[in-house]
Design an enzyme around this catalytic site. Sequence first.
Site, PDB file in Angstrom:
ATOM      1  N   GLY A   1      -9.881  -0.902   6.669  1.00 53.49           N
ATOM      2  CA  GLY A   1      -8.150  -1.314   5.820  1.00 53.49           C
ATOM      3  C   GLY A   1      -8.919  -2.618   4.574  1.00 53.49           C
TER       4      GLY A   1
ATOM      5  N   ARG B   1      -9.547  -7.326   2.260  1.00 53.99           N
ATOM      6  CA  ARG B   1      -9.668  -8.587   1.256  1.00 53.99           C
ATOM      7  C   ARG B   1      -8.589  -8.518  -0.166  1.00 53.99           C
ATOM      8  NH1 ARG B   1     -14.092  -8.767  -3.039  1.00 53.99           N
ATOM      9  NH2 ARG B   1     -14.469  -6.615  -3.535  1.00 53.99           N
TER      10      ARG B   1
ATOM     11  N   LYS C   1      -6.705  -9.114  -5.801  1.00 54.04           N
ATOM     12  CA  LYS C   1      -8.238  -8.575  -3.851  1.00 54.04           C
ATOM     13  C   LYS C   1      -9.344  -9.368  -4.487  1.00 54.04           C
ATOM     14  CE  LYS C   1     -11.436  -5.343  -5.121  1.00 54.04           C
ATOM     15  NZ  LYS C   1     -12.805  -4.639  -5.572  1.00 54.04           N
TER      16      LYS C   1
ATOM     17  N   GLY D   1     -12.341 -12.022   3.723  1.00 57.13           N
ATOM     18  CA  GLY D   1     -11.343 -12.002   2.769  1.00 57.13           C
ATOM     19  C   GLY D   1     -10.791 -12.781   1.850  1.00 57.13           C
TER      20      GLY D   1
ATOM     21  N   ARG E   1      -5.867   6.572   0.265  1.00 51.21           N
ATOM     22  CA  ARG E   1      -7.140   7.413  -0.044  1.00 51.21           C
ATOM     23  C   ARG E   1      -7.228   8.139   1.030  1.00 51.21           C
ATOM     24  NH1 ARG E   1     -10.103   2.024  -1.075  1.00 51.21           N
ATOM     25  NH2 ARG E   1      -8.653   0.754  -1.274  1.00 51.21           N
TER      26      ARG E   1
ATOM     27  N   ASP F   1     -13.427   6.618   1.587  1.00 49.28           N
ATOM     28  CA  ASP F   1     -12.631   5.354   2.029  1.00 49.28           C
ATOM     29  C   ASP F   1     -12.366   4.553   1.090  1.00 49.28           C
ATOM     30  OD1 ASP F   1     -15.102   4.253   2.498  1.00 49.28           O
ATOM     31  OD2 ASP F   1     -13.479   2.446   1.833  1.00 49.28           O
ATOM     32  N   ASN F   2     -13.206   5.137  -0.380  1.00 51.67           N
ATOM     33  CA  ASN F   2     -13.109   4.343  -1.739  1.00 51.67           C
ATOM     34  C   ASN F   2     -12.370   6.486  -2.731  1.00 51.67           C
ATOM     35  OD1 ASN F   2     -14.011   2.179  -1.103  1.00 51.67           O
ATOM     36  ND2 ASN F   2     -15.990   2.813  -1.329  1.00 51.67           N
TER      37      ASN F   2
END
EC number: 2.7.7.-
Length: 480
Positions: free
Chosen positions: A87, A90, A110, A123, A180, A245-246
């Site tokens: 998830g 940050r 970000k 974060g 993603r 996830d990328n």
Amino acid sequence: MPDAFPFDNTYASLPDRFFTRMSPKPVAEPGLIAVNRPLAERLGITLGESDAELAQLFAGNVVPMGAAPLAQVYAGHQFGGWSQQLGDGRAVMLGEVVAPDGARFDVQLKGAGQTPYSRMGDGRAWLGPVLREYIVSEAMAALGIPTTRALAAVTTGEIVLREARMPGAVLTRVAASHIRVGTFQYFAARQDVDALQALLDHTIARHYPDVDGPSGLLDAALQAQADLIAKWMGVGFIHGVMNTDNMTLSGETIDYGPCAFMDTYEANKVFSSIDQFGRYAYAQQPQIAAWNLAQLATALLPLMPDRDAAIEEFTEAVNGFAARFDTAWHGVLRAKLGLVSEQEGDAQLAFDLLNRMEQGGGDFTQVFRALSGPEPERAAEAFAAPAVLAPWLKAWRARLARDNVAKAARIASMQADNPALIPRNHRIEEVIQAAVKGDFAPFERLTTALQDPFTDRPEFADLQATPARSEAVTQTFCGT
């Protein structure tokens, strides 16, 4: 004029288990590094002129009207290992804007503070990775490669603790979406078929409205990634952290942590400090893309009426990725070599050049750029061992003759496919080191130069040059 964002937030209307609603965490003393006004105009975002007010906005201290801020949840395979919950650890998505042409984009901060997905992290982001992503994502856009974009970068006036005390920063990232492969994996792992169906419908409506069902989405994703990876490799780009996830469903490049561009060509080149076994090496990227897409196919299986038939169908589709990639990659290579027609032996000619680059220490970008010029034999100057090129040049010229294209047309075509300038790793490091000391002039110069990568400009000759051995970057870091 007050800042105005044309928000229309559809992801926020999905069920609450897709995200956590939350605002960015304010920072102490934001300062504006850069704002990408041409991109803001493209998005239909109206921005004021006050640097101080823009810094407050892009640091997350002020949430614009109409935003629906949230942190997204997803899962993923990281270096092949399964993580059932990742998830936005940050990042906070402010919302979606609809540009004047109707295109829809996420706007995300970000480094916006801790979220429920921070996994013991603070974060925050430090200045180095923020500048790297700003530089590289905007360079990729100028190179014509699908990518997330950078709308702004700010300092926070706060220190973040990494390997040392580092200045904090926040990047405003723009993406066609942040959906993603890992987003699908998250709900599939929980056997949440209702959420999977909602995600499928949302993704198709947003990115591929002409396709139908899980099979259609998988087919579209396979093609988008085949095209994307071929374009990466055409500029010597190594993503470095191709976790599931990328990988976006939109087909955009996302997450530039340990990415790098090759100087001297090496097929198995690795820069990322955490890629100890070369999983994400340059030449491995197509195979990893296929592996990731197999995970997407697996996540889509619960939506298919006949699981056994779906496994057979999806296996065949994923196995077909290699052919899709080869078609895209060979097309990229033909364009880089100025070959207009498609003829037998073209791929071998291209691969022979790459092999000679590896044997003779050829600079990937400079070799192709020199071949694009009026004196292509000067490409030998970009080799540590120049003599290895001569036999190949003879074969290439014979192949060009079969296309019978005028020299001027060939040069123009090749120079539009072979950049003079890429964001070289050592130049990015110089920018970061200067910025840490408070000097942003090198950042401004490099980002300006990279806006026009296909033009030779003497004033930026130093940015085009191969690094000296003492300058070369051999390892990159996530910096998160």
